[in-house]
Write a protein that holds these residues in place. Structure first.
Motif, mmCIF file in Angstrom:
data_model
loop_
_atom_site.group_PDB
_atom_site.id
_atom_site.type_symbol
_atom_site.label_atom_id
_atom_site.label_comp_id
_atom_site.label_asym_id
_atom_site.label_seq_id
_atom_site.Cartn_x
_atom_site.Cartn_y
_atom_site.Cartn_z
ATOM 1 N N ALA A 257 0.835 -1.207 0.000
ATOM 2 C CA ALA A 257 0.000 0.000 0.000
ATOM 3 C C ALA A 257 0.864 1.250 0.000
ATOM 4 O O ALA A 257 1.140 1.829 1.049
ATOM 5 N N VAL A 258 1.297 1.686 -1.156
ATOM 6 C CA VAL A 258 2.124 2.908 -1.231
ATOM 7 C C VAL A 258 1.299 4.061 -1.777
ATOM 8 O O VAL A 258 0.288 3.862 -2.457
ATOM 9 N N GLU A 259 1.782 5.274 -1.510
ATOM 10 C CA GLU A 259 1.159 6.450 -2.101
ATOM 11 C C GLU A 259 1.641 6.572 -3.548
ATOM 12 O O GLU A 259 2.835 6.376 -3.821
ATOM 13 N N MET A 260 0.717 6.879 -4.476
ATOM 14 C CA MET A 260 1.101 6.965 -5.897
ATOM 15 C C MET A 260 0.633 8.283 -6.484
ATOM 16 O O MET A 260 -0.324 8.862 -5.993
ATOM 17 N N ARG A 261 1.294 8.710 -7.557
ATOM 18 C CA ARG A 261 0.766 9.874 -8.287
ATOM 19 C C ARG A 261 1.096 9.727 -9.780
ATOM 20 O O ARG A 261 2.118 9.139 -10.154
ATOM 21 N N TRP A 262 0.209 10.295 -10.593
ATOM 22 C CA TRP A 262 0.414 10.278 -12.047
ATOM 23 C C TRP A 262 0.983 11.608 -12.493
ATOM 24 O O TRP A 262 0.516 12.664 -12.068
ATOM 25 N N VAL A 263 1.987 11.550 -13.348
ATOM 26 C CA VAL A 263 2.636 12.764 -13.827
ATOM 27 C C VAL A 263 2.544 12.754 -15.354
ATOM 28 O O VAL A 263 2.795 11.718 -15.987
ATOM 29 N N ASP A 264 2.175 13.885 -15.949
ATOM 30 C CA ASP A 264 2.135 13.948 -17.421
ATOM 31 C C ASP A 264 3.542 13.813 -17.974
ATOM 32 O O ASP A 264 4.490 14.319 -17.388
ATOM 33 N N ALA A 265 3.664 13.128 -19.095
ATOM 34 C CA ALA A 265 4.996 12.908 -19.665
ATOM 35 C C ALA A 265 4.918 13.036 -21.180
ATOM 36 O O ALA A 265 3.847 13.298 -21.740
#
Ligand code: DAH
Length: 445
Positions: A257-265
């Protein structure tokens, strides 16, 4: 340059024009290998033919440095001879140290961290997609320039095509620098759900997270109109939603259970493109690159009116974190003290360093010329010292009144397996100096 494993951000030029036909010594691109993303992407590293567990007498050292490499091997049914890959020709920049890595396929060893990680990803896809995904892990890493670049829409002037960043066998043939090189051929074969794992090759700098050979896994999934229509979505939104769901699940499968984030690339082959990052050991860490596949790729390869997602994972980067492996060279170690610590099926067993041997630092300064690149310097250091070279670092640079620039590089020599003697390090450094002078055409100070 920045890669799925390793990230570096000193792209000096945003989108440099390159002369693909330039020979290694004529290479004019002075950027680090920001490979496919943000105009460029990333990369990885070699070991030299030196077995680091051997001690050398000075006399024997030179001879050892020229160890013969196995000259014929077979990968996925293709016979590969040393002389077909390493050629004394200006369009070839593959050294023996790289040829010696072909066919080793760490990703196919079930007891090796890279193989264990591959199998853990396979488990996730088998469980969640009822084994719909076809797995390829034995495709030949020698591919055409068309497969590696054109088929995935890498622009003609993209830095990743340069001789400074990619290993060319000849003007039309390369060692794949990413597993995306197989997307088009697999689509044409009728594949719609696939995972491709393989060794990939990039000329690069030297440090604990960069190696000129590393491993990637490519994922690809095609959708048909009935799939997005039943949810009342357009094709791109549907593919992007499915992609994110799939990769968030995969990340939880690997990291908990990790914290995640989406980044535009940016990647040439996908739009929109994303990177997934996790919050790990108190910082954000990139896990993978991905996106919705460009329609042009689908259409050209027999998938009109379809949609698809794709992703690329750098396996070393993840394995270093999951197994606590401090230096990327260790993956190539045959030392029992490394190998015996891992067991098939056991993801995330923490590596216990067997010892930390002392580093030895050597500085060298020289006047550079216009064709000097750090990647070319690193290639020489790897050729001489192999895995005994731990880092190559620019520690000083200045330009004199005549506008000639001097660089001072610090080379750190350290074995992962034993203490090095002064004598052998001096010999290595002397060989590096000799080769730098003769091959790079610089003036030593
Ligand atoms: N080929 C990219 C690299 O080597 C990784 C990648 C990014 C693969 C996005 C993909 C993708 O399939 O959609 O850095």
């Amino acid at each position: 340059m920045k890669m799925l494993i390793q990230s570096r951000s000193f792209a000096l030029l945003r989108y440099p024009m390159i002369e693909v036909a330039a020979s290694l010594s004529q290479s004019t691109v002075c950027v680090s290998s920001t490979f496919f993303r943000r105009y460029a992407i990333r990369r990885y590293t070699v070991s030299a033919p030196l077995p680091s567990s051997t001690t050398f007498s000075t006399k024997k050292l030179k001879k050892k440095l020229r160890q013969p490499v196995m000259s014929v091997l077979e990968i996925g049914g293709t016979k590969i001879c040393r002389d077909d890959v390493v050629k004394d020709d200006p369009t070839n920049n593959v050294p023996d140290s790289i040829f010696s890595k072909l066919g080793l396929q760490l990703h196919r060893r079930d007891q090796h961290p890279i193989g264990i990680l591959k199998n853990a990803v396979y488990d996730y896809f088998n469980k969640n997609y009822s084994s719909e995904f076809t797995k390829f892990d034995n495709l030949c890493p020698i591919v055409s320039v068309k497969q590696n670049f054109d088929d995935v829409l890498v622009p003609a002037d993209h830095v990743s095509r340069s001789y400074n960043d990619t290993y060319y066998i000849d003007a039309q043939t390369v060692l794949r620098c990413h597993t995306s090189a197989h997307q088009a051929e697999l689509l044409r074969m009728g594949q719609t759900h696939f995972l491709v794992t393989g060794d990939v090759y990039r000329r690069d700098s030297i440090d604990s997270t960069h190696y000129p050979v590393f491993h990637q896994m490519e994922g690809f999934r095609v959708f048909t109109p009935d799939e997005w229509e039943q949810f009342g979505m357009d094709n791109t939104t549907y593919a992007a939603t499915e992609l994110k769901k799939c990769l968030e699940g995969l990340t939880r499968h690997l990291f908990g259970a990790v914290e995640m984030r989406w980044v535009d690339a940016y990647f040439p082959f996908t739009s929109p493109s994303f990177e997934l990052e996790i919050y790990f050991q108190e910082k954000w860490m990139e896990v993978l690159g991905c996106g919705v596949v460009e329609q042009e790729i689908l259409k050209k390869n027999g998938r009109v009116n379809n949609s698809a997602w794709a992703f690329g994972l750098g396996l070393e980067r993840l394995a270093m974190v999951l197994f606590d492996i401090p230096d990327i060279r260790l993956f190539w170690s045959n030392d029992e003290r490394f190998i015996s610590q891992f067991t098939g099926g056991q993801l995330g067993v923490k590596f216990k360093p067997f010892s930390k041997f002392p580093p030895c630092y050597k500085d060298m300064s020289f006047w550079i010329n216009d064709s000097f690149t750090e990647n070319n310097l690193c290639e020489i250091v790897r050729g001489v010292a192999g895995d005994l070279a731990e880092t190559v670092q620019l520690i000083d640079s200045f330009t004199n009144k005549k506008r000639i620039t001097s660089h001072c590089y610090r080379i750190t020599y350290r074995s992962m397996e034993r203490s090095l003697t002064d004598e052998e390090v001096n010999q290595l450094q002397s060989n590096v100096r000799e080769e730098v002078q003769s091959k790079l055409n610089v003036v030593l100070r």
